[in-house]
Write a protein that holds these residues in place. Sequence first.
Motif, mmCIF file in Angstrom:
data_model
loop_
_atom_site.group_PDB
_atom_site.id
_atom_site.type_symbol
_atom_site.label_atom_id
_atom_site.label_comp_id
_atom_site.label_asym_id
_atom_site.label_seq_id
_atom_site.Cartn_x
_atom_site.Cartn_y
_atom_site.Cartn_z
ATOM 1 N N GLU A 114 10.407 -0.236 -7.041
ATOM 2 C CA GLU A 114 10.971 -1.308 -6.216
ATOM 3 C C GLU A 114 11.955 -2.083 -7.092
ATOM 4 O OE1 GLU A 114 9.209 -5.059 -5.888
ATOM 5 O OE2 GLU A 114 9.449 -4.855 -8.042
ATOM 6 N N THR A 151 12.486 -5.751 -7.177
ATOM 7 C CA THR A 151 12.264 -7.159 -7.537
ATOM 8 C C THR A 151 11.941 -7.347 -9.031
ATOM 9 O OG1 THR A 151 11.412 -7.438 -5.327
ATOM 10 C CG2 THR A 151 10.991 -9.244 -6.855
ATOM 11 N N ARG A 176 8.634 6.473 -5.313
ATOM 12 C CA ARG A 176 7.185 6.315 -5.144
ATOM 13 C C ARG A 176 6.603 7.682 -4.806
ATOM 14 N NH1 ARG A 176 6.859 0.667 -1.497
ATOM 15 N NH2 ARG A 176 8.314 -0.468 -2.830
ATOM 16 N N GLU A 232 4.593 9.158 -2.858
ATOM 17 C CA GLU A 232 3.816 9.068 -1.624
ATOM 18 C C GLU A 232 3.847 10.431 -0.952
ATOM 19 O OE1 GLU A 232 3.852 5.307 0.675
ATOM 20 O OE2 GLU A 232 5.847 5.083 -0.175
ATOM 21 N N TYR A 279 9.673 8.839 1.798
ATOM 22 C CA TYR A 279 10.219 9.755 0.812
ATOM 23 C C TYR A 279 9.704 9.398 -0.575
ATOM 24 C CZ TYR A 279 13.298 10.510 4.731
ATOM 25 O OH TYR A 279 13.766 10.800 5.979
ATOM 26 N N GLN A 296 16.819 1.303 -1.338
ATOM 27 C CA GLN A 296 16.644 -0.049 -0.798
ATOM 28 C C GLN A 296 17.930 -0.847 -0.920
ATOM 29 O OE1 GLN A 296 13.421 -2.001 -2.901
ATOM 30 N NE2 GLN A 296 11.857 -1.186 -1.517
ATOM 31 N N GLU A 331 17.431 -11.269 -3.994
ATOM 32 C CA GLU A 331 16.463 -12.176 -4.626
ATOM 33 C C GLU A 331 17.165 -13.510 -4.873
ATOM 34 O OE1 GLU A 331 13.575 -10.710 -4.752
ATOM 35 O OE2 GLU A 331 14.127 -8.594 -4.819
ATOM 36 N N ARG A 344 1.038 -7.662 2.714
ATOM 37 C CA ARG A 344 1.977 -6.925 1.860
ATOM 38 C C ARG A 344 1.259 -6.162 0.746
ATOM 39 N NH1 ARG A 344 6.247 -5.707 2.718
ATOM 40 N NH2 ARG A 344 7.426 -6.324 0.878
ATOM 41 N N TYR A 388 2.708 -9.922 -6.182
ATOM 42 C CA TYR A 388 3.365 -11.132 -6.675
ATOM 43 C C TYR A 388 3.606 -12.233 -5.658
ATOM 44 C CZ TYR A 388 7.409 -8.015 -5.563
ATOM 45 O OH TYR A 388 8.274 -7.126 -4.992
ATOM 46 N N TYR A 389 3.267 -11.991 -4.393
ATOM 47 C CA TYR A 389 3.641 -12.974 -3.376
ATOM 48 C C TYR A 389 2.743 -14.197 -3.327
ATOM 49 C CZ TYR A 389 6.604 -9.297 -1.504
ATOM 50 O OH TYR A 389 7.555 -8.330 -1.352
ATOM 51 N N ALA A 401 7.956 -0.116 9.194
ATOM 52 C CA ALA A 401 8.534 -1.289 8.533
ATOM 53 C C ALA A 401 9.925 -0.958 8.005
ATOM 54 C CB ALA A 401 7.643 -1.738 7.384
ATOM 55 N N VAL A 402 10.924 -1.662 8.502
ATOM 56 C CA VAL A 402 12.284 -1.459 8.002
ATOM 57 C C VAL A 402 12.537 -2.351 6.793
ATOM 58 C CG1 VAL A 402 14.663 -1.128 8.781
ATOM 59 C CG2 VAL A 402 12.923 -1.824 10.437
ATOM 60 N N GLY A 459 12.593 -13.305 -1.836
ATOM 61 C CA GLY A 459 13.486 -12.154 -1.683
ATOM 62 C C GLY A 459 13.014 -11.192 -0.614
ATOM 63 N N PHE A 460 13.784 -10.122 -0.459
ATOM 64 C CA PHE A 460 13.448 -9.103 0.544
ATOM 65 C C PHE A 460 14.010 -7.766 0.115
ATOM 66 C CE2 PHE A 460 16.637 -6.987 3.175
ATOM 67 C CZ PHE A 460 17.786 -7.435 2.538
ATOM 68 N N GLY A 474 14.558 -0.609 3.766
ATOM 69 C CA GLY A 474 14.617 0.832 3.479
ATOM 70 C C GLY A 474 15.819 1.448 4.175
HETATM 71 P P1 HAM Z 1 8.266 -2.987 0.195
HETATM 72 O O1 HAM Z 1 7.717 -3.480 1.489
HETATM 73 O O2 HAM Z 1 7.371 -2.226 -0.679
HETATM 74 O O3 HAM Z 1 8.836 -4.269 -0.567
HETATM 75 O O4 HAM Z 1 9.554 -2.093 0.492
HETATM 76 C C1 HAM Z 1 10.613 -2.564 1.290
HETATM 77 C C2 HAM Z 1 11.077 -1.494 2.262
HETATM 78 O O5 HAM Z 1 11.384 -0.288 1.568
HETATM 79 C C3 HAM Z 1 10.035 -1.092 3.283
HETATM 80 O O6 HAM Z 1 9.995 -1.984 4.377
HETATM 81 C C4 HAM Z 1 10.542 0.276 3.703
HETATM 82 O O7 HAM Z 1 11.566 0.154 4.698
HETATM 83 C C5 HAM Z 1 11.164 0.821 2.441
HETATM 84 N N1 HAM Z 1 10.259 1.796 1.800
HETATM 85 C C6 HAM Z 1 9.187 1.554 1.026
HETATM 86 N N2 HAM Z 1 8.604 2.711 0.623
HETATM 87 C C7 HAM Z 1 9.331 3.710 1.155
HETATM 88 C C8 HAM Z 1 9.263 5.155 1.102
HETATM 89 N N3 HAM Z 1 8.341 5.804 0.394
HETATM 90 N N4 HAM Z 1 10.185 5.867 1.805
HETATM 91 C C9 HAM Z 1 11.152 5.246 2.521
HETATM 92 N N5 HAM Z 1 11.276 3.909 2.594
HETATM 93 C C10 HAM Z 1 10.389 3.133 1.924
HETATM 94 C C11 HAM Z 1 9.431 -4.247 -1.786
HETATM 95 O O8 HAM Z 1 9.782 -3.248 -2.351
HETATM 96 C C12 HAM Z 1 9.695 -5.623 -2.348
HETATM 97 N N6 HAM Z 1 10.368 -5.454 -3.637
HETATM 98 C C13 HAM Z 1 10.513 -6.469 -1.397
HETATM 99 C C14 HAM Z 1 10.845 -7.821 -1.955
HETATM 100 C C15 HAM Z 1 11.995 -8.219 -2.538
HETATM 101 N N7 HAM Z 1 10.017 -8.860 -1.992
HETATM 102 C C16 HAM Z 1 10.631 -9.894 -2.586
HETATM 103 N N8 HAM Z 1 11.814 -9.493 -2.922
#
Ligand code: HAM
Length: 418
Positions: A84, A86, A115, A117, A124, A129, A133, A260, A264-265, A282-283, A305-306, A309
Motif C-alpha cells: 500500500e 500510505t 499483495r 492474495e 490481483y 492505486q 495523504e 478497515r 493505523y486508523y 470496495a473501490v 488519506g485515501f 483501486g
Molecule cells: P485499502 O483499503 O487496503 O487501503 O486499499 C484501497 C483500495 O485498493 C481498495 O479499496 C481496492 O479498491 C484496492 N485494492 C486493494 N487490494 C487490492 C487487490 N488485491 N487487487 C485490486 N485492488 C485492490 C489502503 O491501501 C490504504 N493505504 C488507504 C489509505 C490511504 N488510508 C489512508 N490513506
Amino acid sequence: MSQKIRAIKGMEDLYQTETLKLWRFVEQSARDIFGGAGFQEIRTPIVEDAALFERSVGEATDIVEKEMYTLLDRNEKRLALRPEGTASVVRAFIEHFTSHQILEAKFYYLGPMFRYERPQKGRYRQFHQIGAELFGTDHPLSDVEIIGLTFRLLTQLGLTNIKLKLNTLGSSACREKYLAALKDFLQGIHDKLDPATQARVQRSPLRVLDSKDPEVQKLLKQSPSILDFISEEAKEHWQQVQAGLKRMEIPFELDERLVRGLDYYEKTVFEITAEGLGAQNAVAGGGRYNRLVKDLGGPEVPAVGFALGMERLVSLLQAKNLKLPKRRRLYALGLEENSEQILFAELTKLRQAGFIAQMDFGSGSLKAKLKRASRWDADFVLILGESERDKGVVILRDMHASTQKEIPISELVTSLKI
Ligand code: HAM
C-alpha cells in the motif's frame, strides 16, 4: 522446445490501446482534482524496508501476515514490495519534510502495489492505486476534504451507483476502553465462535467486527458500540465530519462494523463501494491516522488519506461504456503553394489550442486529398484555395455532417474551440 515463461499469476500486462486510454484519462482526472486542491505528487520506491509495513499496517493484519511479498537482498536485508502507499508516503514525509520543520503537506500518488492474495475478479497480486495523504491537521474539514475529493473524482468520471460508508474508531485513547469492552463481550460468546475467529479475538478483536461470516455477524448485533466510549472531543470531530459532508451534499451511510484492514486508523474511517464489482466491491477506502507519523519516528503530526483501486475503477467505467472526451482531428489542405504556407502557419496555433492537426503534403485531386483525410479519421478538413485566400477565409468541412462553411482565417482557432 524450451518451456514458455509466463507472467506471474495475478499480475497483468496492460497493452490494449482503449484500456490504456482509459487509464490515462483516470490518472489525469486524479491529477487535475488533487492538483487543483493543492496536493503535490510524490513517487516513492516500490521496495521498502519490510519493517516499515509491519510497524504501520500492523503485524497482525492479513496484509502483513499473509499477503506481503518479502525478500532478502544480497546483503540479507529484509525488504518488502509495498502492499500500500500510505506507509511509504509517511516515511518520505518524515525523511524530507519534517526533518526541515515542515509539518504540513499534501501529497497524491499513483502506482503499483503488491499483495499475495488469491487472484479473482477485481483482485490481483499486482494492482494499482491512486491515493492522497494530507498531513498536519486534525481539522474535521480535512477529513471532509479527502472524502469529498475522492467522491468527486468517482462521480465526475461518471460513476453513479456508489455508496459511501463511514465510521469512527474514536481516538487512540478512547479506543483502549472500547477494545477492552469488546474483548470482554467476545470472550463471553467464545464457545459460539469458530476457531479462526476465537484466535482473532486475542490478536485483533476489532477485526472480528469485519467478519464475513453471517453467523458471527448475528452474534455481533449485541456487541458494544464505539459511540458509547468515544471522548467528547472525538464525538465533536465525528459530528463535524458528518455536518461537512451534508453541507457538500455528499450522501453517506453510517456503518458501525466498518473497521478497515489496516491498523493505523483512528477517528474517521470510510469506504466507497460500487455495484457491479462482485465480492470485491470496495473501490476506495481511507481514514484518519494521527499516530502513524510519530510511530514511524517522526514528530506528532495528524493525517488523513485515501486510496482507490485502479483496476476496479477502470472495470466499472468500462462496464458503463464511458465515452472519453476526444481531441478533435483537423486535416489541412492547401490547394496551391501560397495557401499551403498560410495554412501551415495556422496548424501550429491549432495544435497549441489542443487540436490534433496535420497538413496534407500529398499530390492528387481534391477528391484524393479528402479521401486521405477521411482515412485518417479527420473530424474537420480545412481547405484553402486562391479564391478563399483573396477573401481572407478558409473552408471548414465537417466530415461527420458532410457540410461546409467559410470562416475568416483570423477567427479559425476561436470558432473551432466552441
Ligand atoms: P485499502 O483499503 O487496503 O487501503 O486499499 C484501497 C483500495 O485498493 C481498495 O479499496 C481496492 O479498491 C484496492 N485494492 C486493494 N487490494 C487490492 C487487490 N488485491 N487487487 C485490486 N485492488 C485492490 C489502503 O491501501 C490504504 N493505504 C488507504 C489509505 C490511504 N488510508 C489512508 N490513506
